[in-house]
Write an enzyme that holds these catalytic residues in place. Structure first.
Site, PDB file in Angstrom:
ATOM      1  N   LYS A 133       0.838  -1.205   0.000  1.00  0.00           N
ATOM      2  CA  LYS A 133       0.000   0.000   0.000  1.00  0.00           C
ATOM      3  C   LYS A 133       0.872   1.254   0.000  1.00  0.00           C
ATOM      4  CE  LYS A 133      -3.849  -2.418   2.156  1.00  0.00           C
ATOM      5  NZ  LYS A 133      -4.424  -2.895   3.411  1.00  0.00           N
TER       6      LYS A 133
ATOM      7  N   GLN B  52      -3.825  -1.420   9.965  1.00  0.00           N
ATOM      8  CA  GLN B  52      -3.820  -2.782   9.420  1.00  0.00           C
ATOM      9  C   GLN B  52      -4.335  -3.769  10.469  1.00  0.00           C
ATOM     10  OE1 GLN B  52      -2.944  -3.497   6.155  1.00  0.00           O
ATOM     11  NE2 GLN B  52      -3.636  -5.566   6.582  1.00  0.00           N
TER      12      GLN B  52
ATOM     13  N   ASP C 155     -10.207   4.076   4.921  1.00  0.00           N
ATOM     14  CA  ASP C 155     -10.387   2.633   4.732  1.00  0.00           C
ATOM     15  C   ASP C 155     -11.821   2.218   5.098  1.00  0.00           C
ATOM     16  OD1 ASP C 155      -9.304   0.198   3.956  1.00  0.00           O
ATOM     17  OD2 ASP C 155      -8.601  -0.328   5.970  1.00  0.00           O
TER      18      ASP C 155
END
Ligand code: NAP
Length: 277
Positions: free
Chosen positions: A49, A93, A116
């Site tokens: 990413k 994450q 996200d």
């Protein structure tokens, strides 16, 4: 359905938008990534990413927390990033480890930086049909359906899987576009007979080749969000492709769109926070 090609075009647009922001404000869009521990696939995902950000002209700032971090440690780190005006988006994450209250950690992300789409705020905004950031994989699925001009109104959409980041929001977004949505999950009775009714099928199960061509309605649009060991999706592509009118491959379908949406939402967040939109 060519997710790789669509993602490439989307990232080109995002790259141009990021350059424009930098030109007009002197500040590049910035995504903060937070990783707890050193789980090898999480390390790889975050690295990938960050590389993709760099290629799109998005700065990234990485915060690595030790595996033994407590929920309070993670919340504190994320809260600092939420308050930092130099950070426009935050990617936390997961999984973070069983000892961490992941919901508490996600909720420390300021809604305007939730690129996200993992907070309750973002989920509720999506449910109410209000502006906000969507979970990236369902967002990518909708962009694929739109790019191929799939008419969703009145269609029977079947979503197999109901996780909070994928199946559930995918169904809600389809409902928002006037599809008639059925969710299937591990308690669903006679799953095959429901899948066979799908005009639009979203497979988000996490089981390799779980759905085969025999269960695909002729002409159906098949979106395979699964990504299993050996680069295999949740749909048996070979047999399903014989009956579907459109189908996403694995790899090269939904996967590339997920990251494209993350980058797009990061740039949108920067644009808003820097007063450009
Ligand atoms: P998850 O949290 O494990 O959820 C799986 C869902 O499938 C659950 O709702 C579960 O039902 C259901 N399920 C499991 N076994 C089933 C069965 N035998 N019959 C019917 N339903 C069953 O997984 P996830 O995070 O949503 O991910 C799903 C897949 O998408 C995985 O392959 C993952 O790698 C992939 N994924 C891809 C991307 C991408 O960027 N392409 C992003 C995220 C995830 P219950 O709720 O009843 O347990």
């Amino acid at each position: 359905m060519d997710g790789t090609g669509l993602a490439r075009r989307s990232v080109e647009e995002t790259t141009a938008a990021a350059a424009e922001i930098r030109l007009r404000t002197g500040t590049p869009p910035c995504l903060a990534t937070v990783l707890v521990g050193e789980d090898p696939s999480s390390v790889t995902y975050v690295k990938m990413k960050r590389n993709r950000c760099a290629r799109a002209g998005i700065e990234s700032r990485h915060v690595a927390l030790p595996a033994g971090s407590t929920t309070e440690d993670v919340v504190a780190a994320v809260t600092t990033l939420s308050k930092d005006p130099g950070v426009h988006g935050i990617l936390l994450q997961h999984p973070m480890g069983p000892h961490i209250d992941e919901r508490a950690a996600f909720e420390a992300i300021a809604p305007e930086k939730d690129v996200d789409g993992v907070t309750m705020h973002s989920f509720a905004a999506m449910g109410f049909g209000l502006p906000g950031f969507v979970s990236c994989t369902p967002g990518g699925i909708m962009r694929l359906l739109d790019a191929y001009e799939v008419d969703l109104a009145g269609k029977h959409a079947v979503v197999v899987g109901r996780s909070a980041i994928l199946g559930k929001p995918a169904g809600m977004l389809l409902l928002g576009r006037n599809a008639t949505v059925t969710y299937c999950h591990s308690h669903t009775a006679d799953l095959s007979s429901i899948v066979r009714q799908a005009d639009v099928l979203v497979a988000a199960v996490g089981r390799p080749r779980f759905i085969t061509g025999a269960d695909i309605k002729p002409g159906a649009v098949v979106i395979d969000a699964g990504y299993n060991e050996g680069n295999v999706g949740d749909v048996d592509f070979g047999t399903a492709a014989e009956r579907a009118s459109l189908i996403t491959p694995v790899p090269g379908g939904v996967g590339p769109m997920t990251i494209a949406v993350l980058l797009e939402q990061t740039v949108a967040a920067a644009s808003r926070q820097l007063g450009l939109s």
